[in-house]
Design an enzyme around this catalytic site. Structure first.
Site, PDB file in Angstrom:
ATOM      1  N   ASP A 226      11.782  14.591  -0.225  1.00  0.00           N
ATOM      2  CA  ASP A 226      11.716  13.250   0.349  1.00  0.00           C
ATOM      3  C   ASP A 226      12.024  13.311   1.840  1.00  0.00           C
ATOM      4  O   ASP A 226      12.975  13.977   2.259  1.00  0.00           O
ATOM      5  CB  ASP A 226      12.714  12.348  -0.362  1.00  0.00           C
ATOM      6  CG  ASP A 226      12.489  10.870  -0.074  1.00  0.00           C
ATOM      7  OD1 ASP A 226      11.452  10.532   0.524  1.00  0.00           O
ATOM      8  OD2 ASP A 226      13.347  10.061  -0.464  1.00  0.00           O
ATOM      9  N   CYS A 257       4.401   8.603  -3.787  1.00  0.00           N
ATOM     10  CA  CYS A 257       5.661   9.341  -3.778  1.00  0.00           C
ATOM     11  C   CYS A 257       6.689   8.350  -4.300  1.00  0.00           C
ATOM     12  O   CYS A 257       6.551   7.855  -5.406  1.00  0.00           O
ATOM     13  CB  CYS A 257       5.978   9.913  -2.400  1.00  0.00           C
ATOM     14  SG  CYS A 257       5.689   8.802  -1.008  1.00  0.00           S
ATOM     15  N   ILE A 261       4.521   6.052   1.395  1.00  0.00           N
ATOM     16  CA  ILE A 261       4.116   6.058   2.805  1.00  0.00           C
ATOM     17  C   ILE A 261       4.295   7.425   3.485  1.00  0.00           C
ATOM     18  O   ILE A 261       3.429   7.854   4.241  1.00  0.00           O
ATOM     19  CB  ILE A 261       4.851   4.979   3.637  1.00  0.00           C
ATOM     20  CG1 ILE A 261       6.370   5.130   3.555  1.00  0.00           C
ATOM     21  CG2 ILE A 261       4.410   3.595   3.199  1.00  0.00           C
ATOM     22  CD1 ILE A 261       7.137   4.175   4.467  1.00  0.00           C
ATOM     23  N   GLY A 262       5.404   8.127   3.254  1.00  0.00           N
ATOM     24  CA  GLY A 262       5.687   9.366   3.976  1.00  0.00           C
ATOM     25  C   GLY A 262       4.889  10.533   3.450  1.00  0.00           C
ATOM     26  O   GLY A 262       3.889  10.971   4.039  1.00  0.00           O
ATOM     27  N   ARG A 263       5.289  11.064   2.310  1.00  0.00           N
ATOM     28  CA  ARG A 263       4.538  12.141   1.678  1.00  0.00           C
ATOM     29  C   ARG A 263       3.130  11.674   1.330  1.00  0.00           C
ATOM     30  O   ARG A 263       2.157  12.427   1.482  1.00  0.00           O
ATOM     31  CB  ARG A 263       5.291  12.615   0.428  1.00  0.00           C
ATOM     32  CG  ARG A 263       6.586  13.354   0.731  1.00  0.00           C
ATOM     33  CD  ARG A 263       7.461  13.565  -0.493  1.00  0.00           C
ATOM     34  NE  ARG A 263       8.154  12.345  -0.893  1.00  0.00           N
ATOM     35  CZ  ARG A 263       9.046  12.278  -1.879  1.00  0.00           C
ATOM     36  NH1 ARG A 263       9.341  13.382  -2.567  1.00  0.00           N
ATOM     37  NH2 ARG A 263       9.659  11.150  -2.174  1.00  0.00           N
TER      38      ARG A 263
END
Length: 332
Positions: A226, A257, A261-263
């Site tokens: 994360d 994820c 949004i990030g991964r």
């Protein structure tokens, strides 16, 4: 291979190693051109840092997001959001036609594409949060409604700090699992050498047993940390390799994820860029523009500088593998 029904796909052999992509002379030329430009970019880390800093300086504020996400923050839907600062915009949210107690079909999921996307050669995505215990039926309803042939899961259910990151929407290997009116059955499970977990599901509505169930390929990469990046690009690129065979016209690929949004944004950017390069769209080399477009469709896509750099590294690594042993002067 696709079956007679355009929204069905046969994943019976998807547990084997993905075949090497065979490129046309034009595609080889596009890849060599892209490699030359991207290698030069990577050799100048300050330039990449400035790109990301500019993206951050122009990112949407949470207060502005809320003005464009009125359905998501409606009191009826508020508890359907894992994180209250990551919700879909009204303009491109997925709307469930047969689900949602509020009557507005709300699910925390966003349709993601680039303006140059074509259903013939470039995949569309649904970026979504890890579903909550009370939104599992909505999640699977979205899979059926949007004819999603693939789910890419870039998280564990529970992280190393014992924090729940995603509701358990996976059936056991030995028996079907019901989610309201939806039944999900596991056909097979396999772990790859790169720690990917591959699953093939059959999904259908319980009252329509006379219809052929949907075949859905589920790819989980539980080792992606994360807010961070993997130690190398191999496993992420294996996901892409396994999806080269899936025609974009079948339906959007679900990517999630925890927040979505990030991964999630990082994988979507890598996948999208490679597909566009293979199609000869050299505007794909402007990664900052791609991420900017994604962020206009879901706040915060590609969250960190490390994830942004990882996009560049994965794209270059994949292009190098695709062109290995070929002439850099391939004709176009």
């Amino acid at each position: 291979m696709a079956t007679a029904n355009s929204n069905r796909f046969d994943f019976s052999s998807a547990d084997s190693a993905p075949p090497k992509l065979s490129l046309s002379p034009d595609q080889l030329s596009y890849c060599h051109q892209a490699l030359k430009i991207l290698r030069a970019k990577i050799s100048n880390p300050d330039s990449i840092s400035r790109e990301f800093a500019n993206l951050q300086a122009n990112r949407m504020l949470a207060s502005d997001m809320l003005l464009s996400a009125t359905v998501a923050i409606n009191s009826v839907n508020y508890d359907k959001n894992r994180y209250t600062d990551v919700v879909p915009f009204d303009s491109n949210r997925v709307v469930l036609k047969d689900h949602g107690a509020s009557g507005d079909g709300y699910v925390n999921a966003s349709l993601i594409k680039t303006s140059s996307s074509s259903s013939e050669s470039v995949s569309e995505f649904i970026a979504t949060q890890g579903p909550l215990p009370h939104t599992l039926e909505d999640f699977w309803g979205m899979v059926i409604q949007e004819h999603c042939p693939v789910i890419v899961m870039l998280t564990r259910l529970v992280d190393n700090y014992k924090t729940v990151k995603c509701g358990d929407y996976l059936p056991a290997e030995d028996r079907p699992r019901g989610f309201g009116n939806i039944s999900v059955k596991t056909k097979w499970v396999k772990t790859t050498d790169t720690s990917l977990l591959l699953r093939n599901f059959e999904v259908n509505h319980k009252e329509t047993d006379d219809q052929q169930p949907m075949s859905v390929l589920h790819i989980q990469y539980p080792e992606w940390p994360d807010h961070g990046v993997p130690k190398d690009t191999v496993a992420v690129r294996e996901i892409l390799k396994r999806l080269y065979q899936v025609p974009p016209s079948l339906g959007p690929i679900i990517v999630h994820c925890s927040a979505g949004i990030g991964r999630t944004g990082t994988y979507c950017a890598i996948h999208n860029t490679i597909q566009r390069i293979l199609g000869g769209d050299m505007s794909a080399l402007d990664l900052a523009k791609t991420v900017g477009i994604f962020r206009s469709q879901r706040i915060g896509m590609v969250q960190t500088m490390d994830q942004y750099v990882f996009c560049y590294n994965a794209i270059v690594d994949e292009l190098e593998e695709l062109t290995a042993g070929t002439d850099t002067g391939a004709s176009s």
